[in-house]
Design an enzyme around this catalytic site. Structure first.
Site, PDB file in Angstrom:
ATOM      1  N   HIS A   1       0.825  -1.213   0.000  1.00 12.50           N
ATOM      2  CA  HIS A   1       0.000   0.000   0.000  1.00 12.50           C
ATOM      3  C   HIS A   1       0.859   1.263   0.000  1.00 12.50           C
ATOM      4  O   HIS A   1       2.086   1.217   0.121  1.00 12.50           O
ATOM      5  CB  HIS A   1      -0.951   0.000   1.203  1.00 12.50           C
ATOM      6  CG  HIS A   1      -0.256   0.047   2.533  1.00 12.50           C
ATOM      7  ND1 HIS A   1       0.245   1.206   3.078  1.00 12.50           N
ATOM      8  CD2 HIS A   1       0.016  -0.936   3.442  1.00 12.50           C
ATOM      9  CE1 HIS A   1       0.790   0.957   4.253  1.00 12.50           C
ATOM     10  NE2 HIS A   1       0.679  -0.336   4.503  1.00 12.50           N
TER      11      HIS A   1
ATOM     12  N   SER B   1       1.623   4.237  -4.983  1.00 11.17           N
ATOM     13  CA  SER B   1       2.205   5.462  -4.451  1.00 11.17           C
ATOM     14  C   SER B   1       3.559   5.211  -3.776  1.00 11.17           C
ATOM     15  O   SER B   1       4.477   4.692  -4.411  1.00 11.17           O
ATOM     16  CB  SER B   1       1.205   6.118  -3.492  1.00 11.17           C
ATOM     17  OG  SER B   1       1.584   7.424  -3.138  1.00 11.17           O
TER      18      SER B   1
ATOM     19  N   ASP C   1      -5.211  12.764 -10.887  1.00 17.55           N
ATOM     20  CA  ASP C   1      -4.395  12.645  -9.674  1.00 17.55           C
ATOM     21  C   ASP C   1      -3.694  13.967  -9.372  1.00 17.55           C
ATOM     22  O   ASP C   1      -2.882  14.448 -10.158  1.00 17.55           O
ATOM     23  CB  ASP C   1      -3.354  11.533  -9.855  1.00 17.55           C
ATOM     24  CG  ASP C   1      -2.723  11.106  -8.533  1.00 17.55           C
ATOM     25  OD1 ASP C   1      -2.670  11.934  -7.606  1.00 17.55           O
ATOM     26  OD2 ASP C   1      -2.281   9.949  -8.438  1.00 17.55           O
TER      27      ASP C   1
ATOM     28  N   HIS D   1      -5.961   9.771  -7.164  1.00 18.52           N
ATOM     29  CA  HIS D   1      -4.960   8.964  -6.468  1.00 18.52           C
ATOM     30  C   HIS D   1      -5.586   7.751  -5.776  1.00 18.52           C
ATOM     31  O   HIS D   1      -4.935   6.697  -5.662  1.00 18.52           O
ATOM     32  CB  HIS D   1      -4.244   9.839  -5.429  1.00 18.52           C
ATOM     33  CG  HIS D   1      -2.928   9.297  -4.975  1.00 18.52           C
ATOM     34  ND1 HIS D   1      -1.853   9.155  -5.812  1.00 18.52           N
ATOM     35  CD2 HIS D   1      -2.517   8.849  -3.760  1.00 18.52           C
ATOM     36  CE1 HIS D   1      -0.826   8.654  -5.139  1.00 18.52           C
ATOM     37  NE2 HIS D   1      -1.204   8.450  -3.898  1.00 18.52           N
TER      38      HIS D   1
END
Length: 460
Positions: free
Chosen positions: A186, A260, A407, A435
């Site tokens: 993540h 990310s 984003d 995002h």
């Protein structure tokens, strides 16, 4: 023709006026925030001493000079810093981002000017010492204890009741007969539920029966350990992932899906295990090529946190990155009281909206978020070029990059920057997605896209 030309001129004038207004308002707002953070620094020192009977070090204080015999300490020269381990810790030589303690502001510049002016009036003896930050010294010595401002609920501290010194990993799929493994990482201020609550339920029966799906909470987030004596460096994150996932589950070859900040960790793992990667899928990778002659860490900090009030995401990133004590206050209000906010959300929505994103957003400590932001996103700026070159030259797997067209956290240009370093990488821009909604809200479609990628890797 004249009407079209006048329209273009009007748009240009309005755009210029908007930019000037944004710059002016931003300058005023961040001047105020500089002083607010300075005041909060003093307030927290008093509160910390009152509640915990000791002063807590922080990065906004001026760096100090130390001469320490028998221990190796942080050395800092010209915006490049390294830590040589203390004999009492498990830290080895590793990079620490100078953005932790070098964030230019009006207050910082003013205090530096006053200190330098005072030093000129004193006769000092020149000694061969290094400049180090008092906070890092305290962390390395193990003098930083859990803060009263952190949440103490069972979810946030579930790791303390376990004897395992490993990360939390959510594993689904066959335990013994899995044909392939998929590893999910993540992003910043998130957790494994970003994957387990969205993608995992939407994979096909075939995937669920043949693939072992492993979603990890990275160090300092979700249900994973949040040690107060950690500086949350790249080495610490990667080694904990290796220990908790690759070694614990005996993973030999695997697919990686990362979002990310997780993309940086994914690249670091891919470089360490080039022969084990079957496919590499990156979502919104934060890669900004650093111009020659620019201090890498400072350049990246200004790109992701430009000290602007607009757009809103840029303002939020700037506050999180530039202000240690304001961000601690935000953690105090939101993270420490996340159960209250979850209750309010469920009450207002009559329990019709799932709150897993809110839970993952709140389940971290300020210490973990602050150090991870600076040491991973900013601190790895000088390493990403070599990582990408290694992926390009040594890894033969498929590389796919997804990015939301709307984003505002990580601009789409970052994905194309990665593609320039890895020409075979495929960039897929999903229009009208940002995002988060690059996954959330389109989980069924994205799950199918991932399955196609994994299937193609079998055929190669």
């Amino acid at each position: 023709m004249d009407v079209k030309l006048n329209t273009i001129r009007l748009v240009w004038v309005l755009s210029l006026a908007g930019e000037i207004l944004n710059n002016a308002v931003s300058f005023a707002v961040f001047c105020v925030l500089d002083f607010v953070d300075f005041i909060l620094c003093c307030v927290y020192k008093v509160i910390d001493f009152w509640i915990e009977s000791q002063w807590k070090p922080c990065y906004c204080s001026s760096s100090k000079q130390h001469i320490i015999e028998g221990d190796n300490i942080l050395v800092s020269e010209e915006c490049e810093s390294n830590i040589v381990c203390l004999t009492s810790t498990n830290l080895q030589l590793e990079d620490i981002s100078d953005t932790l303690y070098s964030r230019p502001s009006i207050v910082a510049q003013l205090s530096k000017f006053i200190i330098n002016d005072l030093n000129k009036t004193k006769k000092t003896t020149v000694t061969s010492t290094f400049t180090i930050d008092s906070t890092i010294v305290e962390v390395l010595r193990g003098n930083v204890v859990p803060r009263w401002s952190d949440c103490d609920c069972k979810i946030c501290n579930s790791w303390t009741s376990s004897s395992k010194d490993t990360l939390f990993v959510k594993a689904e799929g066959p335990k013994d007969k899995a044909q392939e493994d998929v590893f999910f990482i993540h992003g910043f201020i998130s957790s494994s539920v970003f994957w387990t609550e969205t993608l995992f339920p939407n994979f096909s029966t075939t995937v669920k029966s043949t693939y072992r799906l492993l979603a990890v909470d990275i160090l300092g987030f979700g249900r994973s350990p949040k040690p107060t004596d950690s500086l949350y460096t790249l080495r610490e994150h990667v080694e904990m992932i290796e220990k908790s996932v690759l070694e614990a589950y005996q993973v030999k070859s695997f697919h990686i899906v990362a979002h990310s900040l997780g993309c940086i960790l994914a690249l670091a793992i891919a470089v360490k295990h080039p022969g084990s990667i079957k496919s590499l899928t990156l979502l919104a990778p934060p890669y900004f090529p650093v111009p020659k002659g620019e201090p890498a860490t400072q350049y990246i900090m200004r790109r992701i946190a430009p000290r602007r009030v607009w757009p809103v995401m840029a303002f939020g990133a700037s506050v999180a990155c530039w202000y240690e004590h304001i961000s601690r206050t935000i953690c105090l209000v939101i993270c420490k009281n996340h159960r209250l906010w979850e209750f309010i959300t469920k009450f207002i929505t009559r329990n019709r909206i799932r709150t897993y994103l809110l839970e993952s957003f709140c389940c971290h400590t300020h210490n973990a978020a602050w150090h991870t932001l600076h040491n991973i996103i900013c601190g790895t700026a000088g390493k990403l070029d070599s990582y990408l070159d290694t992926v390009c030259n040594r890894l033969k797997c498929e590389v796919t990059i997804f990015h939301g067209g709307d984003d505002e956290v990580i601009p789409v240009e970052c994905s194309y920057n990665v593609q320039r370093r890895i020409p075979r990488a495929q960039v897929k821009v999903v229009e009208n997605k940002d995002h988060i909604t690059i996954v959330v809200g389109r989980q069924k479609a994205f799950a199918k896209e991932l399955e196609k990628i994994w299937k193609r890797s079998k055929c190669d």
